[in-house]
Design a protein around this motif. Structure first.
Motif, short mmCIF file in Angstrom:
data_model
loop_
_atom_site.label_atom_id
_atom_site.label_comp_id
_atom_site.label_asym_id
_atom_site.label_seq_id
_atom_site.Cartn_x
_atom_site.Cartn_y
_atom_site.Cartn_z
N GLY A 1 -11.87 -18.74 -8.44
CA GLY A 1 -11.87 -18.09 -9.72
C GLY A 1 -11.37 -16.72 -9.31
N ASN A 2 -11.69 -16.15 -8.36
CA ASN A 2 -11.22 -14.89 -8.03
C ASN A 2 -9.75 -14.76 -8.11
N SER A 3 -8.98 -15.85 -7.61
CA SER A 3 -7.58 -15.95 -7.58
C SER A 3 -6.89 -16.00 -9.03
N ILE A 4 -7.45 -16.95 -9.86
CA ILE A 4 -7.06 -17.30 -11.05
C ILE A 4 -7.35 -15.67 -11.83
N LEU A 5 -8.35 -15.06 -11.68
CA LEU A 5 -9.00 -14.05 -12.69
C LEU A 5 -7.71 -12.84 -12.41
N ASN A 6 -7.48 -12.68 -11.00
CA ASN A 6 -6.48 -11.64 -10.60
C ASN A 6 -5.25 -11.84 -11.15
N THR A 7 -4.72 -13.32 -10.83
CA THR A 7 -3.45 -13.60 -11.40
C THR A 7 -3.26 -13.43 -12.87
N MET A 8 -4.22 -13.74 -13.58
CA MET A 8 -4.15 -13.50 -15.23
C MET A 8 -4.14 -11.87 -15.57
N GLN A 9 -4.93 -11.34 -14.65
CA GLN A 9 -5.16 -9.85 -14.93
C GLN A 9 -3.69 -9.01 -14.74
N GLN A 10 -2.88 -9.59 -13.50
CA GLN A 10 -1.70 -8.75 -13.14
C GLN A 10 -0.72 -9.27 -14.33
N PHE A 11 -0.66 -10.61 -14.68
CA PHE A 11 0.56 -11.19 -15.57
C PHE A 11 -0.02 -10.56 -16.91
N VAL A 12 -1.00 -10.36 -17.26
CA VAL A 12 -1.19 -9.76 -18.64
C VAL A 12 -1.03 -8.42 -18.56
N GLY A 13 -1.16 -7.72 -17.39
CA GLY A 13 -0.99 -6.23 -17.34
C GLY A 13 1.01 -6.14 -17.27
N ARG B 1 -1.59 -33.06 -7.84
CA ARG B 1 -1.21 -33.81 -6.74
C ARG B 1 -1.63 -33.37 -5.16
N ARG B 2 -1.36 -31.97 -5.02
CA ARG B 2 -1.90 -31.08 -3.84
C ARG B 2 -2.38 -29.88 -4.60
N GLN B 3 -3.59 -29.51 -4.30
CA GLN B 3 -4.20 -28.57 -5.15
C GLN B 3 -4.10 -27.32 -4.44
N MET B 4 -3.45 -26.35 -5.25
CA MET B 4 -3.39 -25.02 -4.75
C MET B 4 -4.44 -24.16 -5.62
N LEU B 5 -4.68 -24.40 -6.72
CA LEU B 5 -5.72 -23.86 -7.34
C LEU B 5 -6.73 -24.67 -8.14
N ASN B 6 -7.96 -24.60 -8.17
CA ASN B 6 -8.84 -25.30 -8.79
C ASN B 6 -9.12 -24.90 -10.25
N LEU B 7 -8.22 -25.60 -10.99
CA LEU B 7 -8.15 -25.34 -12.38
C LEU B 7 -9.64 -25.83 -13.22
N ALA B 8 -10.51 -26.36 -12.71
CA ALA B 8 -11.78 -26.79 -13.13
C ALA B 8 -12.54 -25.54 -13.51
N VAL B 9 -12.22 -24.57 -13.13
CA VAL B 9 -12.92 -23.09 -13.47
C VAL B 9 -12.71 -23.11 -15.23
N ILE C 1 2.80 -9.34 -7.77
CA ILE C 1 1.43 -9.62 -7.65
C ILE C 1 0.89 -10.78 -8.07
N ALA C 2 1.34 -11.17 -9.62
CA ALA C 2 0.97 -12.35 -10.44
C ALA C 2 1.43 -13.75 -9.37
N VAL C 3 2.34 -13.64 -8.82
CA VAL C 3 3.11 -14.69 -8.11
C VAL C 3 2.28 -14.77 -6.91
N VAL C 4 1.79 -13.78 -6.23
CA VAL C 4 1.27 -13.82 -4.90
C VAL C 4 -0.33 -14.16 -5.05
N VAL C 5 -1.16 -13.65 -5.83
CA VAL C 5 -2.48 -13.81 -6.20
C VAL C 5 -2.87 -15.23 -5.90
N PRO C 6 -2.22 -16.16 -6.78
CA PRO C 6 -2.71 -17.47 -6.53
C PRO C 6 -2.80 -17.96 -5.43
#
Length: 449
Positions: free
Chosen positions: A380-392, A239-247, A58-63
Motif C-alpha cells: 500500500g505504501n509503494s502503490i500510494l507513493n507511486t500514484m502520488q508521484q505520477f499524479v504530481g 504471474r510473479r507479483q511485484m505489487l499486491n494490487l488486492a489493496v 520516482i514513479a517508476v522506482v517507487v513500486p
C-alpha cells in the motif's frame, strides 16, 4: 522512540531530509523555468520535463520498493538512495546542457523514489501506535513544506548566484542525512526470499512513461500504447507479483487515495502556475515570486505535526474535514477572482489554502494506509507513493500544457493570466470532487474510531 538499536525519530528525519531535498529541488526549479527556456532555447512544454522527468523516475522506482523492503535491509536501501541522489545533485551543479541536467534529475528521482517510501515504512513499522499520527505529520511535513519553500529557495539563489547554486547548497544537507542515517538505522539481517519480476517492472515502466507522454502531448496513440503495456503489467504481476494490487479491493482505501492524490496534484500544479504567473503576468522578480510561497509553507509546516497530534487525540475526521474545507475555499476564491487579484490578495488565498493543507494532507495519508492490514502495508505504501508521484508529474504536465497553449493563442499578458486561471479551475474542480469523496467515507472513519 527507540526500538532495540533503532532511533526512530532520527531515522525518520534522515530519510525525511532526502525526501525534502528531492521535493525542494523539484519545486525550486519551477522558478527558473523562464530563465532556463532562454538558456536552453526551449518552450514551457519542453522545460517542464525538468520536473516531469524527475517525477516519472520516482514513479517508476517507487513500486520496486515493496520488493526491496522485503528482501534488503533498510540501512542498505538508505545508503543506496543517498548516494544516487548525491550523484544527481553533483551532476546538475555544473550541468552545461539540458540533456545533462535531465540525466542528473533522473538520478535524483531514483534516490528520492527509494527514500520516500522508506521514510513512511520506518514510521509504520517502528513508531508506536499512539505516536503514529505525530510521526506521520513530521514525515509528511518534510515533503509538504518543500513545494512551498522551493520557489523561495530557488528564486533567491537564481537572482543572486544562478540556478546551478540550487544544487550546490543541498550537498551538505544530503551528507548530513547520510551521517544521521548511518547512526540511527541498524544493519538488520534480511533474508532474500523472492525473485524480482522483471516483466512486471519493465511493462509498468513503459506503461507509466507512455501514459505521461500521452497526457503531456494529448496523444491518443501514446495512450493506446500505454494501455497495452499496463495490461501487460497486470498479467506479468499476476504471474510473479511485484505489487499486491488486492489493496484496491478496499473501497475506503480507494476513496481516501483519491483525496490524497488531489492534494498532490494541487500542490505540484500550483507550484508551477503561481511562480510563472507572478513573473510573466504580474512582472515581479524571481525572488519575489519565490518569497510569495513562503508564508503558506510556514503554515503547512507548523500545522502538519499539530494535525497529526489532533488525529492521535480526537480522530481523523475533524482535522481532515476542516482542512479540506479551508483548502477548497482558498482554491474557489482563486478560481473566481483570479483576474482581479493582486499579489497580496493572491497571497492571502494561498495562505488559506496551505492552512487547510497542513490540517488535512498528512492525516489523509495516515488514515489511508491505516485502512490496510499489516501484511499489505508495504504494498500500500509503494502503490500510494507511486500514484502520488505520477499524479504530481501529470498535474505539472497538464497545467504546463494549458499554460503554454493559452500563451501561444493569446497576447502574452492575456494568455499568461488565462492559462494560469484555467489551471486553477482544473485544480479547483478536482478538490471539489475530493470534498464529495471524503464526505462519503467520513462515516466509516467515525464508526471505526
Amino acid at each position: 522512540m527507540k526500538t532495540k538499536e533503532w532511533h526512530v525519530l532520527a531515522a525518520v528525519i534522515a530519510a525525511g531530509l532526502m525526501s525534502f531535498s528531492g521535493v525542494l529541488i523539484e519545486t525550486s526549479m519551477n522558478v527558473t523555468f523562464p530563465h532556463l527556456m532562454q538558456e536552453f532555447n526551449t518552450n514551457a512544454s519542453g522545460i517542464q520535463w525538468v520536473t516531469t522527468g524527475y517525477l516519472l523516475a520516482i514513479a517508476v522506482v517507487v513500486p520496486v520498493t515493496a520488493f526491496l523492503l522485503k528482501n534488503y535491509s533498510v540501512k542498505k536501501l538508505f545508503i543506496l538512495a543517498n548516494l544516487l541522489f548525491l550523484a544527481g545533485v553533483m551532476l546538475d551543479s555544473w550541468a552545461p546542457t539540458l540533456t545533462i541536467l535531465l540525466t542528473g534529475r533522473i538520478f535524483q528521482g531514483i534516490g528520492t523514489g527509494i527514500a520516500l517510501p522508506l521514510m513512511f515504512h520506518i514510521i509504520l513499522t517502528k513508531s508506536p501506535m499512539n505516536k503514529r499520527g505525530v510521526m506521520m505529520g513530521i514525515g509528511t511535513m518534510t515533503t509538504s513544506i518543500a513545494p512551498a519553500i522551493g520557489p523561495t529557495y530557488g528564486g533567491i539563489l537564481l537572482s543572486s548566484l544562478g540556478w546551478r547554486s540550487i544544487f550546490w547548497f543541498l550537498i551538505p544537507l544530503i551528507l548530513l542525512a547520510l551521517v544521521m542515517g548511518l547512526m540511527s538505522i541498524p544493519d538488520e539481517h534480511v533474508t532474500r526470499t523472492e525473485r524480482f519480476s522483471w516483466g512486471a517492472f519493465l511493462t509498468l515502466t513503459v506503461g507509466l512513461s507512455t501514459l505521461l507522454i500521452a497526457v503531456e502531448q494529448l496523444s491518443w496513440q501514446y495512450f493506446g500504447l500505454s494501455l497495452i503495456f499496463l495490461v501487460g503489467f497486470y498479467y506479468c504481476n499476476k504471474r510473479r507479483q511485484m505489487l499486491n494490487l488486492a489493496v484496491f479491493r478496499n473501497k475506503t482505501f480507494d476513496e481516501l487515495t483519491y483525496s490524497f492524490l488531489v492534494y498532490q496534484a494541487m500542490l505540484l500544479g500550483l507550484s508551477f502556475v503561481l511562480p510563472n504567473y507572478l513573473q510573466l503576468g504580474l512582472h515581479v522578480t524571481s525572488t519575489q515570486a519565490g518569497l510569495f510561497m513562503f508564508p503558506g509553507a510556514v503554515l503547512g509546516a507548523v500545522l502538519a505535526p499539530i494535525s497529526g497530534r489532533l488525529l492521535d487525540k480526537i480522530g481523523a475526521v475533524k482535522p481532515i474535514l476542516g482542512g479540506i474545507t479551508l483548502s477548497t475555499t482558498g482554491l474557489v476564491l482563486m478560481s473566481v477572482f483570479f483576474p482581479v487579484m493582486s499579489f497580496w490578495t493572491l497571497l492571502l488565498a494561498h495562505m488559506l489554502l496551505m492552512t487547510g493543507t497542513g490540517l488535512a494532507y498528512s492525516n489523509i495519508m495516515t488514515v489511508t494506509l491505516g485502512t490496510l492490514p499489516p501484511e499489505q502495508s508495504a504494498d500500500g505504501n509503494s502503490i500510494l507513493n507511486t500514484m502520488q508521484q505520477f499524479v504530481g508529474a501529470s498535474a505539472t504536465a497538464i497545467v504546463a500544457q494549458i499554460f503554454s497553449r493559452t500563451v501561444t493563442t493569446h497576447s502574452n499578458g492575456t494568455g499568461t493570466m488565462l492559462g494560469s486561471q484555467y489551471g486553477v479551475w482544473l485544480l479547483t474542480a478536482l478538490m471539489l470532487g475530493s470534498v464529495v469523496c471524503f464526505w462519503f467515507v467520513k462515516r466509516q472513519l467515525q464508526t471505526k474510531a
